[in-house]
Design an enzyme around this catalytic site. Structure first.
Site, mmCIF file in Angstrom:
data_model
loop_
_atom_site.group_PDB
_atom_site.id
_atom_site.type_symbol
_atom_site.label_atom_id
_atom_site.label_comp_id
_atom_site.label_asym_id
_atom_site.label_seq_id
_atom_site.Cartn_x
_atom_site.Cartn_y
_atom_site.Cartn_z
ATOM 1 N N HIS A 2 43.184 -26.226 4.022
ATOM 2 C CA HIS A 2 42.438 -26.033 5.261
ATOM 3 C C HIS A 2 41.225 -26.931 5.376
ATOM 4 C CE1 HIS A 2 44.841 -22.306 5.071
ATOM 5 N NE2 HIS A 2 44.948 -22.560 6.358
ATOM 6 N N ALA A 116 35.816 -13.517 -5.701
ATOM 7 C CA ALA A 116 36.020 -14.803 -6.362
ATOM 8 C C ALA A 116 34.751 -15.256 -7.076
ATOM 9 C CB ALA A 116 36.453 -15.854 -5.336
#
Ligand SMILES: [Zn+2]
Length: 134
Positions: A2, A116
């Site tokens: 992306h 994360a």
């Protein structure tokens, strides 16, 4: 797949430039150094197509991978989610890092219910320790 938030892309000529992460970011518009038109972050926004070869590049990387780590994605937006489906259907180990349950959470080999920003540094520390001892 992306794009890169640290890279700008010209809206007219397509020239791109990667910014230094340490460079202070001005709140004003960013202009292309080649043609002077307005630049934008070189990322895919909702409703936009993926860059030309992004999906094929990701599929090739997936086919070569010994293991797959799926980080911070809802696994609900296609075509990217199809890559995760393919990884789960393969014989490769799949590790999911996400504080939330996703459509593949029950199918992955290891699920780490964490952000994360917490899980990845901990994994690197563990891998460094293994490397130092191995
Ligand atoms: Zn330009």
């Amino acid at each position: 797949m992306h794009g890169n938030i640290w890279r700008d892309r010209c809206t007219r000529c397509g020239a791109s430039e990667t910014r230094d992460v340490a460079e202070p970011v001005d709140d004003g518009p960013v202009y292309c150094r080649s043609c002077g038109a307005m630049a934008r972050p070189d990322v895919v926004w909702f409703g936009e197509m993926l860059p030309g070869d992004a999906l094929e590049t990701a599929q090739n990387a997936l086919e070569r991978a010994a293991a797959v780590i799926v980080v911070g994605t809802s696994n609900r937006v296609y075509p990217a989610a199809a890559l995760v489906d393919a990884a789960v259907d393969s014989s490769r180990p799949v590790i999911e890092i996400n504080p939330d349950i996703t459509p593949v959470s029950d199918a992955v080999d290891i699920r780490i219910a964490s952000a994360a920003s917490e899980a990845l540094p901990a994994m690197l520390t563990s891998l460094d320790a293994i490397s130092a001892n191995g």
